[in-house]
Design a protein around this motif. Structure first.
Motif, mmCIF file in Angstrom:
data_model
loop_
_atom_site.group_PDB
_atom_site.id
_atom_site.type_symbol
_atom_site.label_atom_id
_atom_site.label_comp_id
_atom_site.label_asym_id
_atom_site.label_seq_id
_atom_site.Cartn_x
_atom_site.Cartn_y
_atom_site.Cartn_z
ATOM 1 N N SER A 188 -9.116 -0.239 2.991
ATOM 2 C CA SER A 188 -8.046 -0.355 3.993
ATOM 3 C C SER A 188 -8.569 0.013 5.379
ATOM 4 C CB SER A 188 -6.871 0.555 3.620
ATOM 5 O OG SER A 188 -6.254 0.099 2.448
ATOM 6 N N TYR A 189 -9.393 1.034 5.459
ATOM 7 C CA TYR A 189 -9.999 1.411 6.748
ATOM 8 C C TYR A 189 -10.881 0.278 7.271
ATOM 9 C CZ TYR A 189 -13.541 3.249 9.867
ATOM 10 O OH TYR A 189 -14.418 3.404 10.907
ATOM 11 N N ARG A 198 -10.620 -2.871 6.734
ATOM 12 C CA ARG A 198 -9.777 -3.996 7.149
ATOM 13 C C ARG A 198 -9.002 -3.694 8.433
ATOM 14 N NH1 ARG A 198 -8.182 -4.083 1.945
ATOM 15 N NH2 ARG A 198 -6.177 -3.171 2.485
ATOM 16 N N GLU A 199 -8.423 -2.487 8.491
ATOM 17 C CA GLU A 199 -7.457 -2.177 9.547
ATOM 18 C C GLU A 199 -7.992 -1.278 10.652
ATOM 19 O OE1 GLU A 199 -3.685 -0.910 7.853
ATOM 20 O OE2 GLU A 199 -4.319 -1.786 5.947
ATOM 21 N N GLY A 200 -9.080 -0.567 10.390
ATOM 22 C CA GLY A 200 -9.656 0.310 11.400
ATOM 23 C C GLY A 200 -8.915 1.631 11.552
ATOM 24 N N PRO A 204 -6.183 2.550 13.129
ATOM 25 C CA PRO A 204 -4.737 2.660 12.904
ATOM 26 C C PRO A 204 -4.406 3.066 11.457
ATOM 27 C CG PRO A 204 -5.169 0.766 14.269
ATOM 28 C CD PRO A 204 -6.511 1.275 13.797
ATOM 29 N N PHE A 205 -5.206 2.597 10.497
ATOM 30 C CA PHE A 205 -4.998 3.012 9.106
ATOM 31 C C PHE A 205 -5.245 4.505 8.957
ATOM 32 C CE2 PHE A 205 -6.946 4.210 5.073
ATOM 33 C CZ PHE A 205 -5.874 3.986 4.224
ATOM 34 N N ARG A 239 -2.295 6.486 10.230
ATOM 35 C CA ARG A 239 -1.166 6.442 9.282
ATOM 36 C C ARG A 239 -1.449 7.317 8.069
ATOM 37 N NH1 ARG A 239 -1.735 1.036 10.092
ATOM 38 N NH2 ARG A 239 -2.274 0.642 7.922
#
Length: 74
Positions: free
Chosen positions: A46-47, A49-51, A53-54, A57
């Motif tokens: 997830s990190y 993919r999303e950088g 911002p993940f 969150r």
């Protein structure tokens, strides 16, 4: 260990080695403490993919409830 991102009084995100990451989250109210854990494979993906911002969150989730992350604790 290489620090990737740091938000004072929030979290520090670091890389231990290739593909291994640690997140240290500032938690608490009256008593402040750090909750430090290693990201699992799903979180790493997830990190990637999303950088960051993940990561932000994820830090918020950890601050709200550390129990789901206890098995990853360093």
């Amino acid at each position: 260990m290489k620090e990737i991102s740091k938000e004072p009084w929030n979290y520090t995100f670091s890389e231990l080695g290739t593909g291994q990451y640690v997140l240290s989250v500032v938690c608490g109210g009256v008593g402040i403490y750090e909750f430090i854990f290693r990201l699992n494979q799903q979180q790493v993906e997830s990190y990637q993919r999303e950088g960051l911002p993940f990561v932000a969150r994820l830090a918020d989730l950890v601050r709200s409830d550390q129990a789901p992350f206890e098995s990853q604790k360093v």
